[in-house]
Design a protein around this motif. Structure first.
Motif, PDB file in Angstrom:
ATOM      1  N   VAL A 172       0.882  -1.161   0.000  1.00  0.00           N
ATOM      2  CA  VAL A 172       0.000   0.000   0.000  1.00  0.00           C
ATOM      3  C   VAL A 172       0.919   1.210   0.000  1.00  0.00           C
ATOM      4  O   VAL A 172       1.811   1.309   0.849  1.00  0.00           O
ATOM      5  CB  VAL A 172      -0.891   0.015   1.265  1.00  0.00           C
ATOM      6  N   ILE A 173       0.747   2.098  -0.975  1.00  0.00           N
ATOM      7  CA  ILE A 173       1.620   3.276  -1.052  1.00  0.00           C
ATOM      8  C   ILE A 173       0.793   4.550  -0.864  1.00  0.00           C
ATOM      9  O   ILE A 173      -0.203   4.761  -1.568  1.00  0.00           O
ATOM     10  CB  ILE A 173       2.471   3.286  -2.347  1.00  0.00           C
ATOM     11  N   ILE A 174       1.193   5.357   0.137  1.00  0.00           N
ATOM     12  CA  ILE A 174       0.433   6.556   0.528  1.00  0.00           C
ATOM     13  C   ILE A 174       1.386   7.740   0.672  1.00  0.00           C
ATOM     14  O   ILE A 174       2.454   7.596   1.265  1.00  0.00           O
ATOM     15  CB  ILE A 174      -0.260   6.363   1.907  1.00  0.00           C
ATOM     16  N   GLU A 175       1.006   8.897   0.166  1.00  0.00           N
ATOM     17  CA  GLU A 175       1.788  10.106   0.436  1.00  0.00           C
ATOM     18  C   GLU A 175       1.525  10.581   1.868  1.00  0.00           C
ATOM     19  O   GLU A 175       0.373  10.579   2.324  1.00  0.00           O
ATOM     20  CB  GLU A 175       1.375  11.237  -0.521  1.00  0.00           C
ATOM     21  N   GLY A 176       2.576  11.027   2.531  1.00  0.00           N
ATOM     22  CA  GLY A 176       2.456  11.560   3.895  1.00  0.00           C
ATOM     23  C   GLY A 176       1.379  12.636   3.947  1.00  0.00           C
ATOM     24  O   GLY A 176       0.538  12.674   4.842  1.00  0.00           O
ATOM     25  N   ILE A 177       1.410  13.529   2.972  1.00  0.00           N
ATOM     26  CA  ILE A 177       0.315  14.451   2.638  1.00  0.00           C
ATOM     27  C   ILE A 177       0.306  14.537   1.120  1.00  0.00           C
ATOM     28  O   ILE A 177       1.370  14.711   0.527  1.00  0.00           O
ATOM     29  CB  ILE A 177       0.553  15.869   3.220  1.00  0.00           C
ATOM     30  N   GLN A 178      -0.848  14.377   0.499  1.00  0.00           N
ATOM     31  CA  GLN A 178      -0.875  14.491  -0.960  1.00  0.00           C
ATOM     32  C   GLN A 178      -0.536  15.915  -1.378  1.00  0.00           C
ATOM     33  O   GLN A 178      -1.166  16.870  -0.913  1.00  0.00           O
ATOM     34  CB  GLN A 178      -2.252  14.115  -1.503  1.00  0.00           C
ATOM     35  N   GLY A 179       0.454  16.053  -2.264  1.00  0.00           N
ATOM     36  CA  GLY A 179       0.889  17.371  -2.719  1.00  0.00           C
ATOM     37  C   GLY A 179       0.190  17.790  -3.994  1.00  0.00           C
ATOM     38  O   GLY A 179      -0.688  18.663  -3.989  1.00  0.00           O
ATOM     39  N   VAL A 180       0.537  17.119  -5.089  1.00  0.00           N
ATOM     40  CA  VAL A 180      -0.079  17.403  -6.391  1.00  0.00           C
ATOM     41  C   VAL A 180      -1.604  17.275  -6.296  1.00  0.00           C
ATOM     42  O   VAL A 180      -2.350  18.008  -6.937  1.00  0.00           O
ATOM     43  CB  VAL A 180       0.477  16.426  -7.460  1.00  0.00           C
ATOM     44  N   ALA A 222       5.533  13.526   7.903  1.00  0.00           N
ATOM     45  CA  ALA A 222       4.130  13.871   8.133  1.00  0.00           C
ATOM     46  C   ALA A 222       3.383  12.729   8.822  1.00  0.00           C
ATOM     47  O   ALA A 222       2.488  12.958   9.638  1.00  0.00           O
ATOM     48  CB  ALA A 222       3.458  14.229   6.809  1.00  0.00           C
ATOM     49  N   HIS A 223       3.742  11.477   8.504  1.00  0.00           N
ATOM     50  CA  HIS A 223       3.005  10.350   9.096  1.00  0.00           C
ATOM     51  C   HIS A 223       3.242  10.253  10.601  1.00  0.00           C
ATOM     52  O   HIS A 223       2.521   9.540  11.297  1.00  0.00           O
ATOM     53  CB  HIS A 223       3.386   9.023   8.412  1.00  0.00           C
ATOM     54  N   GLN A 224       4.263  10.961  11.117  1.00  0.00           N
ATOM     55  CA  GLN A 224       4.557  10.869  12.544  1.00  0.00           C
ATOM     56  C   GLN A 224       3.483  11.523  13.407  1.00  0.00           C
ATOM     57  O   GLN A 224       3.423  11.266  14.611  1.00  0.00           O
ATOM     58  CB  GLN A 224       5.962  11.427  12.834  1.00  0.00           C
ATOM     59  N   TYR A 225       2.598  12.323  12.813  1.00  0.00           N
ATOM     60  CA  TYR A 225       1.438  12.832  13.553  1.00  0.00           C
ATOM     61  C   TYR A 225       0.542  11.675  14.003  1.00  0.00           C
ATOM     62  O   TYR A 225      -0.163  11.772  14.993  1.00  0.00           O
ATOM     63  CB  TYR A 225       0.610  13.791  12.675  1.00  0.00           C
ATOM     64  N   SER A 226       0.531  10.581  13.247  1.00  0.00           N
ATOM     65  CA  SER A 226      -0.381   9.467  13.547  1.00  0.00           C
ATOM     66  C   SER A 226       0.243   8.436  14.482  1.00  0.00           C
ATOM     67  O   SER A 226      -0.444   7.567  14.995  1.00  0.00           O
ATOM     68  CB  SER A 226      -0.776   8.765  12.243  1.00  0.00           C
ATOM     69  N   GLY A 227       1.554   8.516  14.678  1.00  0.00           N
ATOM     70  CA  GLY A 227       2.238   7.551  15.538  1.00  0.00           C
ATOM     71  C   GLY A 227       2.586   6.225  14.870  1.00  0.00           C
ATOM     72  O   GLY A 227       3.226   5.380  15.482  1.00  0.00           O
ATOM     73  N   ILE A 228       2.210   6.019  13.607  1.00  0.00           N
ATOM     74  CA  ILE A 228       2.527   4.740  12.955  1.00  0.00           C
ATOM     75  C   ILE A 228       3.981   4.723  12.480  1.00  0.00           C
ATOM     76  O   ILE A 228       4.611   5.765  12.325  1.00  0.00           O
ATOM     77  CB  ILE A 228       1.626   4.462  11.730  1.00  0.00           C
ATOM     78  N   ARG A 229       4.494   3.522  12.241  1.00  0.00           N
ATOM     79  CA  ARG A 229       5.795   3.348  11.592  1.00  0.00           C
ATOM     80  C   ARG A 229       5.601   2.520  10.326  1.00  0.00           C
ATOM     81  O   ARG A 229       5.252   1.345  10.393  1.00  0.00           O
ATOM     82  CB  ARG A 229       6.787   2.654  12.538  1.00  0.00           C
TER      83      ARG A 229
END
Ligand SMILES: *Cc1c(COP(=O)(O)O)cnc(C)c1O
Length: 380
Positions: A172-180, A222-229
């Protein structure tokens, strides 16, 4: 020979840069809220970075990855500490798309599967593999329409769980925050469920932090706001402040095999020396904290301005969605107010300034932007 005519958008030549400003060939100064497309992280021509480049360039620019390169090790150690991913492994490449290509390959080697889940409005780069997981009709590649990739709506937890339950998903590939895609943030819940369900069904979770990472969001990633690794994190853009470079951060559960990945230029001496200097500046100037602080100030002050429909973002990755198409607005910002910004979609102005943006520079931007909004007439 003529240039292959895919650029430029603006008839301006930028010849110099300093901090959050750039200068054209006539000496006109522009405030750079675009960071040369989210690339200039520590400011244009930062003296610490320039010095590191000069010193390394006069000593050794490149030698093959067939020999030991202690600069790569120093960079890995520094990046591990500052990012909180000390236990991860680093593979260095030359660009963002290349980082994602390698991440996807690793995921398929690791799982023995090949189906990938990506998200609506995603952007992961323009090479064949990266285009496959990019949901943009303008840049599809007919060679890669192989049925391996399923696009789901971002933040649709039920749809994600349903796909993963099939058991054949490799990554599963996700942007930390979608830019474009217009500064769209995956919710903390969505990322947590993605983490749990990827573990349950043996899929690899890849976070593309090429634009949102390296402090831009006000956290290192950006994903560090959620606490996941995540299992794999990809970086590029800001990592060497404009020197082309990308990286793949790989969980310790992946065991490398000799020759499994490779690149001629990736991790070269000049790039590594530059990237180390960039991290020195991050530490010395507390740039992640600065991005959080100035970002919050901008978000607060952009909301409610005339013609502004919604403001989204974290840190210095901000989308200003207008009530009308924003193309003219972006052009007028450059031409009349001497401010560079990015854009996304049809209605969104995208801010991606260097992370050293000061409060005074943020105020200067707000003054110029407001002045323009007051004279901008909405076009349906
Ligand atoms: C820019 C970008 C890429 C592609 O990086 P390149 O260096 O242009 O190949 C991939 N993913 C995201 C989120 C990006 O912003």
């Amino acid at each position: 020979m003529k240039l292959f005519d895919v650029y430029p958008l603006f008839d301006i030549e930028i010849t110099e840069g300093k901090g959050c400003h750039v200068y054209d060939d006539h000496g006109t100064e522009y405030l750079d809220l675009y960071g040369g497309h989210a690339v200039i992280s520590v400011g244009h021509c930062h003296p610490v970075v320039v010095k590191a480049i000069n010193e390394q360039a006069s000593r050794l620019m490149f030698y093959s990855n067939s020999v030991i390169n202690p600069l790569q090790e120093r960079l890995a150690e520094k990046l591990g500490k500052i990012s909180g991913y000390d236990d991860y492994q680093l593979f260095l490449v030359n660009s963002g798309a290349e980082a994602n290509e390698n991440a996807l390959k690793l995921a398929s080697f690791h799982t023995g599967k090949s189906r990938v889940i990506a998200f609506g409005k995603a952007f992961h780069g323009r090479t064949s593999g990266a285009v496959e997981v990019t949901d943009n009709p303008k840049i599809v590649s007919p060679f890669n329409d192989n049925g391996h990739v399923t696009f789901l709506p971002l933040n649709d937890i039920d749809a994600l769980v349903k796909e993963l339950e099939k058991g054949d998903v490799c990554a599963v590939i996700i942007e930390g925050i979608q830019g474009v895609g217009g500064i769209r943030i995956p919710s903390d819940d969505f990322l947590r469920v993605a983490r749990e369900e990827c573990d349950r069904y043996g899929a690899v979770l890849i976070l593309d932090e090429i634009q949102s990472g390296y402090g831009r969001s006000g956290r290192f990633f950006a994903h560090q706001y959620s606490g996941i690794r995540p299992d794999i994190i990809t970086v590029a853009k800001g990592i060497a402040n404009g020197f082309p470079m990308g990286g793949v951060l790989i969980s310790p559960k992946f065991t490398p095999a000799y020759g499994q990945l490779g690149t001629t230029f990736g991790g070269n001496h000049l790039a590594c020396a530059t990237a180390i200097a960039v991290l020195d500046v991050f530490e010395n100037e507390n740039l992640v904290e600065n991005a959080a602080k100035i970002g919050e100030y901008l978000l607060d002050n952009l909301r409610g301005l005339p013609g502004v429909k919604e403001v989204r973002g974290r840190g210095l990755m901000i989308g200003i969605e207008m009530e009308y198409p924003a193309k003219d607005l972006r052009t007028r910002l450059i031409k009349e107010e001497k401010v560079f910004t990015g854009a996304a979609g049809t209605n969104i102005i995208r801010l991606l300034p260097p992370l050293c943006l000061t409060m005074e520079e943020a105020d200067e931007f707000l003054t110029r932007f407001k002045r323009l909004l007051e004279t901008e007439s909405p076009k349906a």
